[in-house]
Design a protein around this motif. Sequence first.
Motif, PDB file in Angstrom:
ATOM      1  N   SER A 102       0.857  -1.277  -0.105  1.00 55.55           N
ATOM      2  CA  SER A 102       0.105  -0.130  -0.002  1.00 55.55           C
ATOM      3  C   SER A 102       1.126   1.196   0.048  1.00 55.55           C
ATOM      4  CB  SER A 102      -0.979   0.103   1.130  1.00 55.55           C
ATOM      5  OG  SER A 102      -1.670   1.198   1.300  1.00 55.55           O
ATOM      6  N   ALA A 103       1.989   1.255   0.725  1.00 55.98           N
ATOM      7  CA  ALA A 103       2.781   2.333   0.842  1.00 55.98           C
ATOM      8  C   ALA A 103       3.796   2.566  -0.422  1.00 55.98           C
ATOM      9  CB  ALA A 103       3.751   2.194   2.046  1.00 55.98           C
ATOM     10  N   TYR A 104       4.018   1.649  -0.997  1.00 54.28           N
ATOM     11  CA  TYR A 104       4.666   1.526  -2.248  1.00 54.28           C
ATOM     12  C   TYR A 104       3.727   2.211  -3.395  1.00 54.28           C
ATOM     13  CZ  TYR A 104       6.753  -0.122  -6.697  1.00 54.28           C
ATOM     14  OH  TYR A 104       7.308  -0.263  -8.001  1.00 54.28           O
ATOM     15  N   PHE A 157       1.657   6.439  -6.819  1.00 57.63           N
ATOM     16  CA  PHE A 157       0.357   7.382  -7.375  1.00 57.63           C
ATOM     17  C   PHE A 157       0.729   8.649  -7.161  1.00 57.63           C
ATOM     18  CE2 PHE A 157      -3.666   9.249  -6.252  1.00 57.63           C
ATOM     19  CZ  PHE A 157      -4.191   9.261  -7.494  1.00 57.63           C
ATOM     20  N   THR A 158       1.222   9.089  -6.025  1.00 58.79           N
ATOM     21  CA  THR A 158       1.648  10.451  -5.563  1.00 58.79           C
ATOM     22  C   THR A 158       2.464  11.240  -6.514  1.00 58.79           C
ATOM     23  OG1 THR A 158       0.931  10.130  -3.125  1.00 58.79           O
ATOM     24  CG2 THR A 158       2.231  12.028  -3.841  1.00 58.79           C
ATOM     25  N   LEU A 159       3.726  10.505  -6.677  1.00 57.49           N
ATOM     26  CA  LEU A 159       4.556  11.137  -7.667  1.00 57.49           C
ATOM     27  C   LEU A 159       4.216  11.180  -9.126  1.00 57.49           C
ATOM     28  CD1 LEU A 159       7.804   9.108  -6.660  1.00 57.49           C
ATOM     29  CD2 LEU A 159       7.606  11.641  -6.719  1.00 57.49           C
ATOM     30  N   THR A 160       3.385  10.332  -9.554  1.00 58.91           N
ATOM     31  CA  THR A 160       2.691  10.342 -10.870  1.00 58.91           C
ATOM     32  C   THR A 160       1.736  11.504 -11.045  1.00 58.91           C
ATOM     33  OG1 THR A 160       2.830   8.005 -11.097  1.00 58.91           O
ATOM     34  CG2 THR A 160       1.274   9.140 -12.626  1.00 58.91           C
ATOM     35  N   LYS A 161       1.022  11.602 -10.048  1.00 58.78           N
ATOM     36  CA  LYS A 161       0.131  13.125 -10.038  1.00 58.78           C
ATOM     37  C   LYS A 161       0.985  14.105 -10.051  1.00 58.78           C
ATOM     38  CE  LYS A 161      -3.945  10.914 -10.623  1.00 58.78           C
ATOM     39  NZ  LYS A 161      -4.903  11.155 -11.787  1.00 58.78           N
ATOM     40  N   SER A 182      13.016  11.614 -12.047  1.00 57.29           N
ATOM     41  CA  SER A 182      14.249  10.779 -11.421  1.00 57.29           C
ATOM     42  C   SER A 182      13.866   9.689 -10.309  1.00 57.29           C
ATOM     43  CB  SER A 182      15.393  11.631 -11.061  1.00 57.29           C
ATOM     44  OG  SER A 182      16.509  10.738 -10.681  1.00 57.29           O
ATOM     45  N   GLU A 183      13.216  10.444  -9.233  1.00 59.52           N
ATOM     46  CA  GLU A 183      12.733   9.723  -8.063  1.00 59.52           C
ATOM     47  C   GLU A 183      11.771   8.578  -8.421  1.00 59.52           C
ATOM     48  OE1 GLU A 183      10.367  10.657  -3.828  1.00 59.52           O
ATOM     49  OE2 GLU A 183      11.203  12.415  -4.952  1.00 59.52           O
ATOM     50  N   LEU A 184      10.733   8.792  -9.250  1.00 59.14           N
ATOM     51  CA  LEU A 184       9.858   7.808 -10.014  1.00 59.14           C
ATOM     52  C   LEU A 184      10.565   6.734 -10.467  1.00 59.14           C
ATOM     53  CD1 LEU A 184       7.098   7.149 -10.328  1.00 59.14           C
ATOM     54  CD2 LEU A 184       6.955   8.191 -12.358  1.00 59.14           C
ATOM     55  N   ASN A 185      11.359   7.004 -11.368  1.00 58.55           N
ATOM     56  CA  ASN A 185      12.189   5.997 -12.095  1.00 58.55           C
ATOM     57  C   ASN A 185      12.964   5.271 -11.319  1.00 58.55           C
ATOM     58  OD1 ASN A 185      11.192   6.653 -14.654  1.00 58.55           O
ATOM     59  ND2 ASN A 185      13.063   8.207 -15.066  1.00 58.55           N
ATOM     60  N   SER A 186      13.744   5.759 -10.266  1.00 56.02           N
ATOM     61  CA  SER A 186      14.667   5.096  -9.194  1.00 56.02           C
ATOM     62  C   SER A 186      13.572   4.113  -8.388  1.00 56.02           C
ATOM     63  CB  SER A 186      15.384   5.794  -8.803  1.00 56.02           C
ATOM     64  OG  SER A 186      14.659   6.507  -7.655  1.00 56.02           O
ATOM     65  N   LEU A 187      12.405   4.618  -7.970  1.00 52.94           N
ATOM     66  CA  LEU A 187      11.696   3.686  -7.298  1.00 52.94           C
ATOM     67  C   LEU A 187      11.166   2.707  -8.061  1.00 52.94           C
ATOM     68  CD1 LEU A 187      10.057   3.518  -4.749  1.00 52.94           C
ATOM     69  CD2 LEU A 187       8.188   5.066  -5.609  1.00 52.94           C
ATOM     70  N   GLN A 188      10.848   2.934  -9.290  1.00 48.81           N
ATOM     71  CA  GLN A 188      10.175   1.673 -10.096  1.00 48.81           C
ATOM     72  C   GLN A 188      11.526   0.518 -10.465  1.00 48.81           C
ATOM     73  OE1 GLN A 188       8.489   4.089 -13.317  1.00 48.81           O
ATOM     74  NE2 GLN A 188       6.707   3.823 -12.404  1.00 48.81           N
ATOM     75  N   ARG A 189      12.675   1.236 -10.833  1.00 54.32           N
ATOM     76  CA  ARG A 189      13.660   0.235 -10.922  1.00 54.32           C
ATOM     77  C   ARG A 189      14.214  -0.395  -9.891  1.00 54.32           C
ATOM     78  NH1 ARG A 189      16.357   4.112 -14.009  1.00 54.32           N
ATOM     79  NH2 ARG A 189      17.302   4.718 -12.254  1.00 54.32           N
ATOM     80  N   PHE A 190      14.192   0.300  -8.775  1.00 55.35           N
ATOM     81  CA  PHE A 190      15.055  -0.226  -7.514  1.00 55.35           C
ATOM     82  C   PHE A 190      14.109  -1.371  -6.852  1.00 55.35           C
ATOM     83  CE2 PHE A 190      15.960  -0.214  -3.126  1.00 55.35           C
ATOM     84  CZ  PHE A 190      17.182  -0.635  -2.924  1.00 55.35           C
ATOM     85  N   THR A 191      12.823  -1.160  -7.138  1.00 56.41           N
ATOM     86  CA  THR A 191      11.922  -2.133  -6.020  1.00 56.41           C
ATOM     87  C   THR A 191      11.407  -3.084  -7.150  1.00 56.41           C
ATOM     88  OG1 THR A 191      10.201  -0.397  -6.412  1.00 56.41           O
ATOM     89  CG2 THR A 191      11.582  -0.540  -4.479  1.00 56.41           C
TER      90      THR A 191
END
Length: 75
Positions: free
Chosen positions: A25-27, A32-36, A66-75
């Motif tokens: 849920s947190a992820y 969602f927050t970053l995308t919006k 960059s934050e969104l990409n790293s979150l999607q790539r790292f996790t």
Amino acid sequence: MLCKGTLQQLSLRKNKSIKNIADLSAYNSKLFTLTKEIERLKKTIASCQQFNKKVEMNLLLKELESELNSLQRFT
């Protein structure tokens, strides 16, 4: 309790840090927050008339992307 495979399927990623439904849920909330925020900022940049403001907002946009990409790539 949901099994780890089910959580990974729900998150659509092989995310080793997601161990329970609260983590999922947190992820998803962060994604969602970053995308919006990125979409909102893009609209603001498009309607902005001042060059200096656009430059500042574009820098912020690059950081968020960059934050969104790293979150999607790292996790």
